[in-house]
Design an enzyme around this catalytic site. Structure first.
Site, mmCIF file in Angstrom:
data_model
loop_
_atom_site.group_PDB
_atom_site.id
_atom_site.type_symbol
_atom_site.label_atom_id
_atom_site.label_comp_id
_atom_site.label_asym_id
_atom_site.label_seq_id
_atom_site.Cartn_x
_atom_site.Cartn_y
_atom_site.Cartn_z
ATOM 1 N N GLY A 98 -14.702 -2.675 -20.818
ATOM 2 C CA GLY A 98 -13.549 -1.658 -20.550
ATOM 3 C C GLY A 98 -13.842 -0.306 -20.347
ATOM 4 O O GLY A 98 -13.907 0.088 -19.216
ATOM 5 N N ARG B 211 25.972 13.736 -32.337
ATOM 6 C CA ARG B 211 25.927 13.303 -33.549
ATOM 7 C C ARG B 211 26.134 14.466 -34.775
ATOM 8 O O ARG B 211 25.360 15.441 -34.300
ATOM 9 C CB ARG B 211 24.255 12.732 -33.964
ATOM 10 C CG ARG B 211 24.264 12.261 -35.324
ATOM 11 C CD ARG B 211 25.023 10.906 -35.759
ATOM 12 N NE ARG B 211 24.359 10.690 -37.117
ATOM 13 C CZ ARG B 211 25.121 9.767 -37.834
ATOM 14 N NH1 ARG B 211 26.020 8.965 -37.303
ATOM 15 N NH2 ARG B 211 24.918 9.377 -38.887
ATOM 16 N N GLN C 39 12.842 9.756 -34.092
ATOM 17 C CA GLN C 39 13.062 10.609 -35.166
ATOM 18 C C GLN C 39 14.549 11.322 -35.074
ATOM 19 O O GLN C 39 15.290 11.511 -36.116
ATOM 20 C CB GLN C 39 12.019 11.722 -35.584
ATOM 21 C CG GLN C 39 12.280 12.176 -36.806
ATOM 22 C CD GLN C 39 11.760 11.267 -38.045
ATOM 23 O OE1 GLN C 39 10.995 10.232 -37.841
ATOM 24 N NE2 GLN C 39 12.329 11.547 -39.198
ATOM 25 N N GLY D 164 18.138 6.332 -37.787
ATOM 26 C CA GLY D 164 18.126 5.069 -37.968
ATOM 27 C C GLY D 164 18.505 4.542 -36.669
ATOM 28 O O GLY D 164 17.911 3.423 -36.161
ATOM 29 N N GLU E 234 -6.372 3.061 -17.801
ATOM 30 C CA GLU E 234 -6.918 3.985 -16.776
ATOM 31 C C GLU E 234 -7.772 4.877 -17.476
ATOM 32 O O GLU E 234 -7.960 6.094 -17.258
ATOM 33 C CB GLU E 234 -5.722 4.789 -16.174
ATOM 34 C CG GLU E 234 -5.781 5.081 -14.848
ATOM 35 C CD GLU E 234 -5.372 3.919 -13.699
ATOM 36 O OE1 GLU E 234 -6.523 3.353 -13.346
ATOM 37 O OE2 GLU E 234 -4.333 3.554 -13.529
HETATM 38 C C1 LIG Z 1 -1.400 -3.274 -20.302
HETATM 39 C C2 LIG Z 1 -2.811 -2.767 -19.656
HETATM 40 C C3 LIG Z 1 -2.904 -2.886 -18.489
HETATM 41 C C4 LIG Z 1 -4.320 -2.807 -17.670
HETATM 42 N N1 LIG Z 1 -4.434 -2.973 -16.420
HETATM 43 C C5 LIG Z 1 -5.662 -2.989 -15.970
HETATM 44 C C6 LIG Z 1 -5.815 -3.225 -14.637
HETATM 45 O O1 LIG Z 1 -4.967 -3.129 -13.790
HETATM 46 N N2 LIG Z 1 -7.136 -3.320 -13.931
HETATM 47 C C7 LIG Z 1 -8.086 -2.995 -14.922
HETATM 48 O O2 LIG Z 1 -9.314 -3.034 -14.302
HETATM 49 N N3 LIG Z 1 -8.190 -2.845 -16.124
HETATM 50 C C8 LIG Z 1 -6.834 -2.639 -16.803
HETATM 51 N N4 LIG Z 1 -6.540 -2.319 -17.875
HETATM 52 C C9 LIG Z 1 -7.821 -2.238 -18.930
HETATM 53 C C10 LIG Z 1 -7.983 -0.872 -19.485
HETATM 54 O O3 LIG Z 1 -8.441 -0.134 -18.657
HETATM 55 C C11 LIG Z 1 -8.864 -1.087 -20.598
HETATM 56 O O4 LIG Z 1 -8.248 -1.681 -21.745
HETATM 57 C C12 LIG Z 1 -9.429 0.194 -21.151
HETATM 58 O O5 LIG Z 1 -10.275 0.787 -20.262
HETATM 59 C C13 LIG Z 1 -10.075 0.237 -22.503
HETATM 60 O O6 LIG Z 1 -11.055 -0.883 -22.478
HETATM 61 P P1 LIG Z 1 -11.183 -1.961 -23.796
HETATM 62 O O7 LIG Z 1 -9.692 -2.533 -24.032
HETATM 63 O O8 LIG Z 1 -12.127 -2.664 -23.513
HETATM 64 O O9 LIG Z 1 -11.462 -1.104 -24.941
HETATM 65 P P2 LIG Z 1 -13.215 -0.607 -25.425
HETATM 66 O O10 LIG Z 1 -13.791 -0.120 -24.300
HETATM 67 O O11 LIG Z 1 -13.329 -1.952 -26.145
HETATM 68 O O12 LIG Z 1 -12.707 0.572 -26.410
HETATM 69 C C14 LIG Z 1 -12.201 0.331 -27.829
HETATM 70 C C15 LIG Z 1 -12.165 1.925 -28.528
HETATM 71 O O13 LIG Z 1 -13.292 2.504 -28.371
HETATM 72 C C16 LIG Z 1 -13.113 3.631 -27.946
HETATM 73 N N5 LIG Z 1 -14.410 4.190 -27.089
HETATM 74 C C17 LIG Z 1 -15.309 3.319 -26.379
HETATM 75 N N6 LIG Z 1 -16.220 3.900 -25.773
HETATM 76 C C18 LIG Z 1 -15.983 5.075 -26.305
HETATM 77 C C19 LIG Z 1 -17.020 6.595 -26.366
HETATM 78 N N7 LIG Z 1 -18.083 6.325 -25.542
HETATM 79 N N8 LIG Z 1 -16.651 7.576 -27.191
HETATM 80 C C20 LIG Z 1 -15.678 7.549 -27.903
HETATM 81 N N9 LIG Z 1 -14.696 6.338 -27.919
HETATM 82 C C21 LIG Z 1 -14.946 5.230 -27.172
HETATM 83 C C22 LIG Z 1 -12.049 3.550 -26.895
HETATM 84 O O14 LIG Z 1 -11.305 4.851 -26.616
HETATM 85 C C23 LIG Z 1 -11.150 2.755 -27.765
HETATM 86 O O15 LIG Z 1 -10.391 3.473 -28.755
HETATM 87 C C24 LIG Z 1 -5.464 -2.731 -18.738
HETATM 88 C C25 LIG Z 1 -5.097 -2.443 -20.164
HETATM 89 C C26 LIG Z 1 -3.946 -2.538 -20.557
HETATM 90 C C27 LIG Z 1 -3.831 -2.666 -22.068
#
Ligand SMILES: Cc1cc2nc3c(=O)[nH]c(=O)nc-3n(C[C@H](O)[C@H](O)[C@H](O)COP(=O)(O)OP(=O)(O)OC[C@H]3O[C@@H](n4cnc5c(N)ncnc54)[C@H](O)[C@@H]3O)c2cc1C
Length: 380
Positions: A133, A269, A337, A341, A364
């Protein structure tokens, strides 16, 4: 209260007015129903497409609207202020066409782009995988050359519009060379072997379908590879820069709506014999919310103007995404907030706004990744 905008031309000011009218008439009546059902409003995207709102940032010669990002993003903000799921969808569609526009050959652009921008087709992009991701260079999905085709095998995760899109911009591995071993393909939804998994059950943005996409030896003609082999991650990340601006605009629209609902409620309100907006402690929350919304808009517009001028804007896109989505989270939480309620019930939209804002800090590129992009640029 509509956001106050200084548009660059009369034509773009008219476009904003038109968008407000369309969003009120075509989108607003359906938001609550579709978000409650968790159903994707495919027909409404056809309507937006026919009205030209799905192709705004692309040149007219390919069937686009020929609008600069400064204008496109404000249109997107207006759409998202009425329905965040649809705003995200418009941004994702624009991003799905971005690789073809920036990396496609003239022949590919002439052959495919008009169809993608005509309005009836909807796009999606497949970058993330379950184990890749934040770090997309760790992806495992493979594309193997076989004569005039590539054969794609693997699984992409989290695809917005997965299973409802007509085409997919897909990043897949063509060699083991880390980030330099990834290529980009334009895959038609009706390709044999391509299927969507059951959509994710999400906390918010339920009108936007999110599914894993399964590639079981999907054959893709070689002329649907965008750019050279190995350029896929670069193409994807360039697209993501533009996409981050889209999400910043969507988050700003969401925050604007939360502010509007809060101000209207606070004027009506009454407690202790007067409207709550006349209690300074409450009024200052509203003032901070207004400051946050306007800062978000100014920040994404500054980045958009750099992009429109052909200047580098990666750092500014990350700043805009970070600022606008963190602001949206704060503003929507404060809106709950302000309503007390009532804000915690489904009688008002602010609890939904708060759930929708959360995902903007995640997709993103998470906001930790935005900080990584910004701090790396500072260290250069
Ligand atoms: C509703 C939704 C729609 C989406 N749509 C698309 C889409 O159309 N196409 C697509 O390709 N993807 C899509 N995504 C995927 C999205 O881009 C990823 O979920 C996102 O990039 C995070 O990857 P992950 O979920 O694997 O989290 P992880 O990479 O596992 O991260 C977990 C946590 O660790 C933190 N972290 C990871 N690496 C580091 C670092 N080096 N330093 C500090 N913190 C770090 C992250 O910030 C996060 O808090 C979508 C996700 C959602 C939830």
């Amino acid at each position: 209260m509509p956001a106050e905008r200084l548009m660059p031309t009369q034509e773009s000011a008219d476009l904003i007015d038109l968008t407000r009218t369309i969003a009120d008439k075509e989108l607003r009546p359906y938001v609550v129903e579709y978000e409650a059902k968790g159903e994707f409003p495919r027909e409404l995207f056809r309507t937006l497409g026919r009205l030209g709102l799905l192709s705004l940032p692309y040149p007219e010669e390919y069937g686009g609207g020929g609008q600069p990002y400064e204008v496109y993003l404000q249109v997107l903000e207006e759409i998202a202020s009425v329905w965040a799921s649809v705003g995200v969808g418009v941004s994702v569609h624009a991003l799905s066409c971005f690789g073809l526009f920036t990396a496609g050959t003239d022949e590919q652009k002439k052959k495919y782009l008009p169809e993608l921008l005509a309005g009836d087709l909807l796009g999606a992009y497949c970058l993330s995988e379950a184990h890749a991701g934040s770090d997309p260079a760790a992806m495992r999905t493979r594309a193997v050359r076989d004569g005039d085709n590539y054969v794609i095998r693997g699984q992409k995760a989290w695809t917005t519009h997965g299973g409802v899109a007509d085409f997919y911009k897909v990043m897949a591995r063509t060699s083991d060379d880390g980030g330099a071993g990834i290529s980009c393909f334009l895959v038609s939804a009706d390709s044999p072997g391509l299927a969507a998994a059951t959509p994710e059950l999400k906390m918010g943005l339920r009108g936007s379908t999110t599914s894993s996409m399964l590639f079981d030896d999907v054959r893709v003609p070689a002329d649907r590879r965008l750019g050279e082999e190995g350029q896929g991650l670069r193409i994807a990340l360039a697209g993501v820069d533009a996409g981050r601006l889209g999400i910043a605009a969507v988050a700003t629209g969401l925050a604007q709506s939360a502010l509007d609902v809060s101000v209207a409620y606070a004027k009506e309100r009454e407690t202790f014999g007067k409207p709550i907006i006349e209690h300074q402690g409450l009024a200052f929350i509203l003032a901070d919310m207004a400051a946050a919304v306007e800062s978000s808009r100014a920040t994404y517009l500054a980045a958009a103007r750099l992009k429109d001028a052909g200047r580098p804007y990666r750092r500014q896109a990350s700043i805009a995404k970070l600022v606008a989505t963190d602001n949206a989270m704060k503003v929507t939480t404060d809106a709950v907030q302000v309503l007390g309620g009532a804000g915690y019930t489904r009688d008002f939209p602010v609890e939904r706004y708060m759930r929708e804002a959360k995902v903007m800090q995640i997709f993103e590129g998470t906001n930790q990744i935005q900080r990584l992009v910004i701090s790396r640029a500072l260290n250069r």
